[in-house]
Design a protein around this motif. Structure first.
Motif, PDB file in Angstrom:
ATOM      1  N   GLN A   1      -1.237  11.179   2.738  1.00 24.64           N
ATOM      2  CA  GLN A   1      -0.995  12.484   2.153  1.00 24.64           C
ATOM      3  C   GLN A   1      -0.443  12.311   0.744  1.00 24.64           C
ATOM      4  O   GLN A   1       0.267  11.347   0.455  1.00 24.64           O
ATOM      5  CB  GLN A   1       0.003  13.254   3.017  1.00 24.64           C
ATOM      6  CG  GLN A   1       0.125  14.733   2.700  1.00 24.64           C
ATOM      7  CD  GLN A   1       0.929  15.470   3.771  1.00 24.64           C
ATOM      8  OE1 GLN A   1       1.204  14.916   4.846  1.00 24.64           O
ATOM      9  NE2 GLN A   1       1.320  16.701   3.491  1.00 24.64           N
ATOM     10  N   MET A   2      -0.748  13.265  -0.125  1.00 25.94           N
ATOM     11  CA  MET A   2      -0.368  13.144  -1.536  1.00 25.94           C
ATOM     12  C   MET A   2       1.006  13.733  -1.800  1.00 25.94           C
ATOM     13  O   MET A   2       1.415  14.738  -1.199  1.00 25.94           O
ATOM     14  CB  MET A   2      -1.402  13.849  -2.417  1.00 25.94           C
ATOM     15  CG  MET A   2      -1.205  13.582  -3.909  1.00 25.94           C
ATOM     16  SD  MET A   2      -2.500  14.329  -4.946  1.00 25.94           S
ATOM     17  CE  MET A   2      -1.932  16.031  -4.999  1.00 25.94           C
ATOM     18  N   ALA A   3       1.732  13.097  -2.706  1.00 28.44           N
ATOM     19  CA  ALA A   3       3.000  13.616  -3.195  1.00 28.44           C
ATOM     20  C   ALA A   3       3.109  13.266  -4.676  1.00 28.44           C
ATOM     21  O   ALA A   3       2.528  12.281  -5.143  1.00 28.44           O
ATOM     22  CB  ALA A   3       4.172  13.011  -2.426  1.00 28.44           C
ATOM     23  N   THR A   4       3.844  14.075  -5.427  1.00 32.68           N
ATOM     24  CA  THR A   4       3.987  13.839  -6.859  1.00 32.68           C
ATOM     25  C   THR A   4       5.455  13.956  -7.261  1.00 32.68           C
ATOM     26  O   THR A   4       6.263  14.595  -6.582  1.00 32.68           O
ATOM     27  CB  THR A   4       3.159  14.849  -7.683  1.00 32.68           C
ATOM     28  OG1 THR A   4       3.546  16.188  -7.312  1.00 32.68           O
ATOM     29  CG2 THR A   4       1.669  14.673  -7.429  1.00 32.68           C
ATOM     30  N   CYS A   5       5.784  13.333  -8.396  1.00 32.65           N
ATOM     31  CA  CYS A   5       7.157  13.417  -8.891  1.00 32.65           C
ATOM     32  C   CYS A   5       7.205  12.972 -10.347  1.00 32.65           C
ATOM     33  O   CYS A   5       6.304  12.293 -10.844  1.00 32.65           O
ATOM     34  CB  CYS A   5       8.102  12.536  -8.065  1.00 32.65           C
ATOM     35  SG  CYS A   5       7.841  10.760  -8.318  1.00 32.65           S
TER      36      CYS A   5
ATOM     37  N   ALA B   1       1.630   7.344   4.225  1.00 27.97           N
ATOM     38  CA  ALA B   1       1.068   7.399   5.577  1.00 27.97           C
ATOM     39  C   ALA B   1       2.125   7.871   6.570  1.00 27.97           C
ATOM     40  O   ALA B   1       3.022   7.097   6.928  1.00 27.97           O
ATOM     41  CB  ALA B   1       0.547   6.020   5.986  1.00 27.97           C
ATOM     42  N   PRO B   2       2.045   9.120   7.033  1.00 29.53           N
ATOM     43  CA  PRO B   2       3.018   9.605   8.021  1.00 29.53           C
ATOM     44  C   PRO B   2       3.009   8.786   9.316  1.00 29.53           C
ATOM     45  O   PRO B   2       4.026   8.745  10.025  1.00 29.53           O
ATOM     46  CB  PRO B   2       2.569  11.051   8.275  1.00 29.53           C
ATOM     47  CG  PRO B   2       1.797  11.432   7.039  1.00 29.53           C
ATOM     48  CD  PRO B   2       1.108  10.185   6.616  1.00 29.53           C
TER      49      PRO B   2
ATOM     50  N   ASP C   1       9.571   3.966   2.312  1.00 24.79           N
ATOM     51  CA  ASP C   1       9.656   2.907   1.312  1.00 24.79           C
ATOM     52  C   ASP C   1       8.322   2.779   0.596  1.00 24.79           C
ATOM     53  O   ASP C   1       7.356   3.471   0.925  1.00 24.79           O
ATOM     54  CB  ASP C   1      10.036   1.585   1.981  1.00 24.79           C
ATOM     55  CG  ASP C   1      10.917   0.707   1.096  1.00 24.79           C
ATOM     56  OD1 ASP C   1      10.751   0.759  -0.145  1.00 24.79           O
ATOM     57  OD2 ASP C   1      11.768  -0.030   1.630  1.00 24.79           O
ATOM     58  N   GLY C   2       8.288   1.879  -0.382  1.00 22.58           N
ATOM     59  CA  GLY C   2       7.064   1.682  -1.139  1.00 22.58           C
ATOM     60  C   GLY C   2       7.234   0.579  -2.159  1.00 22.58           C
ATOM     61  O   GLY C   2       8.262  -0.095  -2.209  1.00 22.58           O
ATOM     62  N   PRO C   3       6.227   0.390  -3.023  1.00 25.43           N
ATOM     63  CA  PRO C   3       6.284  -0.682  -4.014  1.00 25.43           C
ATOM     64  C   PRO C   3       7.317  -0.398  -5.096  1.00 25.43           C
ATOM     65  O   PRO C   3       7.635   0.757  -5.381  1.00 25.43           O
ATOM     66  CB  PRO C   3       4.867  -0.688  -4.588  1.00 25.43           C
ATOM     67  CG  PRO C   3       4.399   0.740  -4.428  1.00 25.43           C
ATOM     68  CD  PRO C   3       5.001   1.206  -3.140  1.00 25.43           C
ATOM     69  N   TRP C   4       7.817  -1.483  -5.682  1.00 23.35           N
ATOM     70  CA  TRP C   4       8.798  -1.399  -6.765  1.00 23.35           C
ATOM     71  C   TRP C   4       9.980  -0.525  -6.308  1.00 23.35           C
ATOM     72  O   TRP C   4      10.520  -0.731  -5.230  1.00 23.35           O
ATOM     73  CB  TRP C   4       8.097  -0.879  -8.034  1.00 23.35           C
ATOM     74  CG  TRP C   4       8.965  -0.703  -9.226  1.00 23.35           C
ATOM     75  CD1 TRP C   4       9.744  -1.645  -9.831  1.00 23.35           C
ATOM     76  CD2 TRP C   4       9.170   0.521  -9.954  1.00 23.35           C
ATOM     77  NE1 TRP C   4      10.414  -1.096 -10.892  1.00 23.35           N
ATOM     78  CE2 TRP C   4      10.080   0.233 -10.993  1.00 23.35           C
ATOM     79  CE3 TRP C   4       8.679   1.818  -9.827  1.00 23.35           C
ATOM     80  CZ2 TRP C   4      10.495   1.205 -11.908  1.00 23.35           C
ATOM     81  CZ3 TRP C   4       9.074   2.775 -10.730  1.00 23.35           C
ATOM     82  CH2 TRP C   4       9.971   2.464 -11.756  1.00 23.35           C
ATOM     83  N   LYS C   5      10.379   0.459  -7.113  1.00 24.51           N
ATOM     84  CA  LYS C   5      11.515   1.318  -6.766  1.00 24.51           C
ATOM     85  C   LYS C   5      11.097   2.598  -6.064  1.00 24.51           C
ATOM     86  O   LYS C   5      11.951   3.413  -5.687  1.00 24.51           O
ATOM     87  CB  LYS C   5      12.305   1.672  -8.029  1.00 24.51           C
ATOM     88  CG  LYS C   5      12.988   0.495  -8.704  1.00 24.51           C
ATOM     89  CD  LYS C   5      13.811   0.947  -9.901  1.00 24.51           C
ATOM     90  CE  LYS C   5      14.519  -0.215 -10.572  1.00 24.51           C
ATOM     91  NZ  LYS C   5      15.361   0.225 -11.717  1.00 24.51           N
TER      92      LYS C   5
ATOM     93  N   ILE D   1       5.214   5.261   4.712  1.00 27.98           N
ATOM     94  CA  ILE D   1       5.098   4.192   3.730  1.00 27.98           C
ATOM     95  C   ILE D   1       4.139   4.601   2.615  1.00 27.98           C
ATOM     96  O   ILE D   1       3.088   5.205   2.866  1.00 27.98           O
ATOM     97  CB  ILE D   1       4.610   2.889   4.403  1.00 27.98           C
ATOM     98  CG1 ILE D   1       4.813   1.685   3.480  1.00 27.98           C
ATOM     99  CG2 ILE D   1       3.168   2.994   4.851  1.00 27.98           C
ATOM    100  CD1 ILE D   1       6.229   1.236   3.372  1.00 27.98           C
ATOM    101  N   ILE D   2       4.497   4.322   1.371  1.00 26.10           N
ATOM    102  CA  ILE D   2       3.629   4.616   0.237  1.00 26.10           C
ATOM    103  C   ILE D   2       2.529   3.563   0.186  1.00 26.10           C
ATOM    104  O   ILE D   2       2.795   2.367   0.097  1.00 26.10           O
ATOM    105  CB  ILE D   2       4.424   4.627  -1.081  1.00 26.10           C
ATOM    106  CG1 ILE D   2       5.442   5.779  -1.060  1.00 26.10           C
ATOM    107  CG2 ILE D   2       3.475   4.780  -2.280  1.00 26.10           C
ATOM    108  CD1 ILE D   2       6.388   5.780  -2.248  1.00 26.10           C
ATOM    109  N   MET D   3       1.283   4.018   0.239  1.00 22.39           N
ATOM    110  CA  MET D   3       0.152   3.101   0.246  1.00 22.39           C
ATOM    111  C   MET D   3      -0.557   3.008  -1.092  1.00 22.39           C
ATOM    112  O   MET D   3      -1.277   2.045  -1.346  1.00 22.39           O
ATOM    113  CB  MET D   3      -0.851   3.496   1.337  1.00 22.39           C
ATOM    114  CG  MET D   3      -0.296   3.291   2.735  1.00 22.39           C
ATOM    115  SD  MET D   3      -1.622   3.275   3.966  1.00 22.39           S
ATOM    116  CE  MET D   3      -0.770   2.500   5.350  1.00 22.39           C
ATOM    117  N   GLU D   4      -0.362   3.995  -1.929  1.00 24.70           N
ATOM    118  CA  GLU D   4      -0.925   3.955  -3.275  1.00 24.70           C
ATOM    119  C   GLU D   4      -0.045   4.793  -4.186  1.00 24.70           C
ATOM    120  O   GLU D   4       0.494   5.821  -3.771  1.00 24.70           O
ATOM    121  CB  GLU D   4      -2.366   4.480  -3.298  1.00 24.70           C
ATOM    122  CG  GLU D   4      -3.044   4.348  -4.657  1.00 24.70           C
ATOM    123  CD  GLU D   4      -4.482   4.851  -4.662  1.00 24.70           C
ATOM    124  OE1 GLU D   4      -5.219   4.553  -5.626  1.00 24.70           O
ATOM    125  OE2 GLU D   4      -4.867   5.562  -3.697  1.00 24.70           O
TER     126      GLU D   4
END
Length: 271
Positions: free
Chosen positions: A151-155, A167-168, A174-178, A185-188
């Protein structure tokens, strides 16, 4: 000049100290990291791969190549290996093993914060950063990555407008870098201008994989304490005048004719 700098960095990586264990990971994620090295000429940087280790207490994200260099530091024959690789550099131009992204991000260390170590030329630095400070906007847009519905999120975060896909079904915030703070989990993740792009290329459950606090290996062999804004200021000075920073830290002037240049690389944090 690049060959001399490489020799300085290799010679600085000789003293070794044991790494401190922080936690045991139960999840390993690997991300391809692509970035634009020169935004004016559209020159891409080295293709990097980030490893995110997630444990019950904390997580660690670092470049695979940087982790491999750390591992090499522990090898009793590291001097012979470094010498052989430097000779190969002089003979063929093939670079020795070297760190790419130098930032190591430890989320929830200490609890409720991030600890970040990073390096410039001949010195490694350490600072504490804020955690749970990203204001995400989650949308209904979805797609598939590695057979997961994401699912998409922006900031807006640290000077870039980010789009992330999480991915729910993998409820790890968590995710890459900070990047972090989503219910999966952030996949992209990528910024609007595509200066930086993280893509998940592998995910697996692991058991009893140690998460360690990597040590400093250059300069004084100790991290110099700083804060985030001070480090970013030094990083910008380095990007604008690398040889000037080397002279400041070591007293060695690699290029007396060097001067400050226009910054064409967009760091992950531009504040």
């Amino acid at each position: 000049m690049k060959q001399i700098l490489m020799l300085l960095l290799l010679c600085a990586c000789c003293n070794v100290s044991a790494q401190k264990k922080l936690d045991n990971a139960n999840l390993e994620c690997q991300y391809q990291y692509i970035y634009v090295k020169d935004s004016l000429k559209k020159i891409m940087g080295e293709d990097d791969r980030l490893i995110l280790l997630v444990g019950p207490k904390l997580s660690k994200c670092a470049s695979y190549h940087s982790i491999q260099v750390d591992s090499l530091q522990e090898n009793p024959k590291r001097r012979e290996i470094f010498d052989a690789e430097f000779k190969e550099l002089l003979r063929t131009g093939v670079q020795p093993r070297h760190k790419r992204m130098k930032a190591y991000v430890y989320k929830n260390l200490p609890e409720g914060k991030m600890t970040v170590t990073d390096g410039l030329t001949m010195q490694d630095y350490i600072y504490t950063d804020s955690l749970n400070n990203i204001d995400w906007t989650i949308s209904d847009s979805t797609k598939t990555i590695l057979n997961y519905t994401v699912q998409m999120a922006t900031c807006n975060y640290r000077g870039h407008y980010w789009t992330a896909w999480f991915a729910p079904d993998v409820p790890v915030s968590d995710g890459p870098w900070k990047l972090h703070g989503l219910p999966g989990i952030i996949m992209e993740a990528y910024d609007t201008k595509a200066y930086h792009h993280f893509t998940l290329v592998g995910i697996r459950k692991v058991k009893d994989m140690p998460i360690v606090m990597s040590k400093a290996y250059v300069g004084t062999k100790k991290f110099e304490k700083t804060n985030r804004k001070s480090f970013l200021k030094m990083q910008r000075q380095y990007l604008e005048n690398m040889t000037g920073m080397i002279k400041l830290e070591t007293g060695i002037d690699l290029d007396p004719n060097s001067s400050r240049k226009v910054l064409t690389f967009q760091p992950l944090e531009t504040e």
